[in-house]
Design an enzyme around this catalytic site. Sequence first.
Site, PDB file in Angstrom:
ATOM      1  N   ARG A  76       0.885  -1.164   0.000  1.00 30.34           N
ATOM      2  CA  ARG A  76       0.000   0.000   0.000  1.00 30.34           C
ATOM      3  C   ARG A  76       0.923   1.214   0.000  1.00 30.34           C
ATOM      4  O   ARG A  76       1.948   1.206   0.676  1.00 30.34           O
ATOM      5  CB  ARG A  76      -0.938  -0.049   1.211  1.00 30.34           C
ATOM      6  CG  ARG A  76      -1.873  -1.266   1.149  1.00 30.34           C
ATOM      7  CD  ARG A  76      -2.975  -1.220   2.173  1.00 30.34           C
ATOM      8  NE  ARG A  76      -3.997  -2.225   1.884  1.00 30.34           N
ATOM      9  CZ  ARG A  76      -4.090  -3.408   2.503  1.00 30.34           C
ATOM     10  NH1 ARG A  76      -3.237  -3.740   3.432  1.00 30.34           N
ATOM     11  NH2 ARG A  76      -5.045  -4.246   2.184  1.00 30.34           N
ATOM     12  N   THR A 129      -9.201  -9.215  -4.945  1.00 28.38           N
ATOM     13  CA  THR A 129      -9.371  -9.037  -3.498  1.00 28.38           C
ATOM     14  C   THR A 129     -10.200 -10.184  -2.949  1.00 28.38           C
ATOM     15  O   THR A 129     -11.193 -10.583  -3.582  1.00 28.38           O
ATOM     16  CB  THR A 129     -10.046  -7.696  -3.133  1.00 28.38           C
ATOM     17  OG1 THR A 129     -10.459  -7.755  -1.759  1.00 28.38           O
ATOM     18  CG2 THR A 129     -11.271  -7.380  -3.964  1.00 28.38           C
ATOM     19  N   ASP A 131     -12.129  -9.964  -0.610  1.00 33.36           N
ATOM     20  CA  ASP A 131     -13.350  -9.420   0.010  1.00 33.36           C
ATOM     21  C   ASP A 131     -14.585  -9.414  -0.893  1.00 33.36           C
ATOM     22  O   ASP A 131     -15.689  -9.199  -0.404  1.00 33.36           O
ATOM     23  CB  ASP A 131     -13.098  -7.970   0.475  1.00 33.36           C
ATOM     24  CG  ASP A 131     -12.218  -7.905   1.704  1.00 33.36           C
ATOM     25  OD1 ASP A 131     -11.950  -8.966   2.292  1.00 33.36           O
ATOM     26  OD2 ASP A 131     -11.808  -6.791   2.079  1.00 33.36           O
ATOM     27  N   ASP A 133     -15.604  -7.171  -2.744  1.00 32.84           N
ATOM     28  CA  ASP A 133     -16.320  -5.905  -2.541  1.00 32.84           C
ATOM     29  C   ASP A 133     -16.100  -4.898  -3.673  1.00 32.84           C
ATOM     30  O   ASP A 133     -15.994  -3.700  -3.434  1.00 32.84           O
ATOM     31  CB  ASP A 133     -15.919  -5.287  -1.189  1.00 32.84           C
ATOM     32  CG  ASP A 133     -14.431  -4.992  -1.121  1.00 32.84           C
ATOM     33  OD1 ASP A 133     -13.673  -5.510  -1.962  1.00 32.84           O
ATOM     34  OD2 ASP A 133     -14.017  -4.242  -0.218  1.00 32.84           O
TER      35      ASP A 133
HETATM   36  P1  ADP Z   1      -7.285  -2.261  -2.629  1.00 34.13           P
HETATM   37  O1  ADP Z   1      -6.731  -2.009  -3.967  1.00 34.13           O
HETATM   38  O2  ADP Z   1      -7.272  -3.696  -2.251  1.00 34.13           O
HETATM   39  O3  ADP Z   1      -8.621  -1.581  -2.423  1.00 34.13           O
HETATM   40  P2  ADP Z   1      -6.052  -0.148  -1.060  1.00 34.13           P
HETATM   41  O4  ADP Z   1      -7.320   0.592  -0.864  1.00 34.13           O
HETATM   42  O5  ADP Z   1      -5.127  -0.284   0.088  1.00 34.13           O
HETATM   43  O6  ADP Z   1      -6.280  -1.632  -1.553  1.00 34.13           O
HETATM   44  O7  ADP Z   1      -5.304   0.554  -2.279  1.00 34.13           O
HETATM   45  C1  ADP Z   1      -4.083   0.063  -2.752  1.00 34.13           C
HETATM   46  C2  ADP Z   1      -3.211   1.197  -3.190  1.00 34.13           C
HETATM   47  O8  ADP Z   1      -3.832   1.889  -4.272  1.00 34.13           O
HETATM   48  C3  ADP Z   1      -2.959   2.296  -2.143  1.00 34.13           C
HETATM   49  O9  ADP Z   1      -1.961   1.964  -1.221  1.00 34.13           O
HETATM   50  C4  ADP Z   1      -2.548   3.440  -3.026  1.00 34.13           C
HETATM   51  O10 ADP Z   1      -1.200   3.323  -3.411  1.00 34.13           O
HETATM   52  C5  ADP Z   1      -3.435   3.256  -4.257  1.00 34.13           C
HETATM   53  N1  ADP Z   1      -4.605   4.142  -4.141  1.00 34.13           N
HETATM   54  C6  ADP Z   1      -5.648   4.028  -3.310  1.00 34.13           C
HETATM   55  N2  ADP Z   1      -6.496   5.076  -3.450  1.00 34.13           N
HETATM   56  C7  ADP Z   1      -5.956   5.884  -4.381  1.00 34.13           C
HETATM   57  C8  ADP Z   1      -6.339   7.130  -4.970  1.00 34.13           C
HETATM   58  N3  ADP Z   1      -7.453   7.768  -4.618  1.00 34.13           N
HETATM   59  N4  ADP Z   1      -5.527   7.651  -5.919  1.00 34.13           N
HETATM   60  C9  ADP Z   1      -4.406   7.029  -6.283  1.00 34.13           C
HETATM   61  N5  ADP Z   1      -3.985   5.867  -5.761  1.00 34.13           N
HETATM   62  C10 ADP Z   1      -4.736   5.286  -4.836  1.00 34.13           C
HETATM   63  O1  F6P Z   2      -7.357  -7.723   1.284  1.00 37.78           O
HETATM   64  C1  F6P Z   2      -8.503  -7.568   1.977  1.00 37.78           C
HETATM   65  C2  F6P Z   2      -8.229  -7.754   3.454  1.00 37.78           C
HETATM   66  O2  F6P Z   2      -7.762  -9.058   3.723  1.00 37.78           O
HETATM   67  C3  F6P Z   2      -9.447  -7.452   4.300  1.00 37.78           C
HETATM   68  O3  F6P Z   2     -10.337  -8.511   4.410  1.00 37.78           O
HETATM   69  C4  F6P Z   2      -8.806  -7.082   5.602  1.00 37.78           C
HETATM   70  O4  F6P Z   2      -9.641  -6.212   6.312  1.00 37.78           O
HETATM   71  C5  F6P Z   2      -7.528  -6.389   5.190  1.00 37.78           C
HETATM   72  O5  F6P Z   2      -7.238  -6.840   3.888  1.00 37.78           O
HETATM   73  C6  F6P Z   2      -6.384  -6.661   6.104  1.00 37.78           C
HETATM   74  O6  F6P Z   2      -5.281  -5.962   5.650  1.00 37.78           O
HETATM   75  P1  F6P Z   2      -3.827  -6.109   6.289  1.00 37.78           P
HETATM   76  O7  F6P Z   2      -3.253  -7.380   5.814  1.00 37.78           O
HETATM   77  O8  F6P Z   2      -3.093  -4.919   5.783  1.00 37.78           O
HETATM   78  O9  F6P Z   2      -4.020  -6.123   7.773  1.00 37.78           O
END
Ligand code: ADP
Ligand code: F6P
Length: 324
Positions: A76, A129, A131, A133
């Site tokens: 992340r 993912t 999830d 979601d």
């Molecule tokens: P997921 O992709 O599983 O939803 P995250 O929400 O942690 O996981 O997002 C993964 C990465 O995507 C973040 O750490 C960031 O680098 C990038 N990201 C998230 N939101 C934004 C955004 N609004 N603009 C640009 N990059 C983003």
């Molecule tokens: O990738 C989704 C997920 O496993 C969620 O279900 C959970 O809430 C989160 O990621 C946990 O993230 P981390 O491994 O950063 O604690």
Amino acid sequence: MANKVKTIGVLTSGGDAPGMNAAIRAVVRAAINRGIKVKGIMRGYAGLLQEEIVDMQSSSVSDIIHRGGTILYTARCMEFTTEEGQKKGAEICKKHGIDGMVVIGGDGSFRGAGKLSALGINTIGVPGTIDLDIACTEYTIGFDTAVNTAMEAIDKVRDTSTSHERCSIIEVMGRRAGYIALWCGFANGAEDILLPERYDGDEQVLINRIIENRKIGKKHHIIINAEGIGHSTSMARRIEAATGIETRATILGHMQRGGTPTCKDRVYASIMGAKAVELLAEGKSDRVVAYKNGEYTDFDIQEALAMKKDIPEDQFAISKLLTR
Ligand code: ADP
Ligand code: F6P
């Protein structure tokens, strides 16, 4: 006439998910077999900003289809949420000749993918993912493996719970989404399912149901609790005090996110990875690959991000109906 993509970058971002390796393998081989070069970007957007970029050949993805996790690692990255970080990312892509990008991840990762598209890098998202979601798709890479892993673990807890005539609270992953909890609730025949989207925090309702179930002869009481609700250990203490029935909490945690991907996750992830390359080869950008109404399809990233998903009310109602 669409510009022909010459070099595709591929990265995994956000939480890892079993099947991501199958998707990476598909991207690499589908591209190479079309005469397009592939570069692997390590550690998601963080690795992009650090220029952790490696050339990939067909052999780079040998022997990975059956492995959980992601060979590209994942991360992340806060810096990439800033305009400055995004511009830097797009410049680094250009410097390395990357004119197409496949981002495998969740909604957050797709927001980043949308930014790269806007900065001139043709980018396609692939839903990854555990999830489930992501609103535009009925399938996300890793969910099937995760629910099967959780289901098997819950079966084991159930055995000991029945033997000791206990109540068991089992916490499954899903910070904001209750799909893993709902599916495990069904598959494990749980007496109660607590979803972040629905739970109102009324423990007295749970306590009453546990007492009623004991009266009608139930030997155990399984509560599937989603991570987003949490507090399983303290909940167990309160339930035990109120019911007089021994209650234990089990938090399944990250074991749900690892392990060998199921057949479904390998097949769907492979097809989605190849579809992403197909879109790039057609000159498309700013799209997300999805599975909807029995078909593979794709959506505009911003439209996909604006869609809303909720737990289907009828399914939740059926899950409750079947507990007695
Ligand atoms: P997921 O992709 O599983 O939803 P995250 O929400 O942690 O996981 O997002 C993964 C990465 O995507 C973040 O750490 C960031 O680098 C990038 N990201 C998230 N939101 C934004 C955004 N609004 N603009 C640009 N990059 C983003
Ligand atoms: O990738 C989704 C997920 O496993 C969620 O279900 C959970 O809430 C989160 O990621 C946990 O993230 P981390 O491994 O950063 O604690």
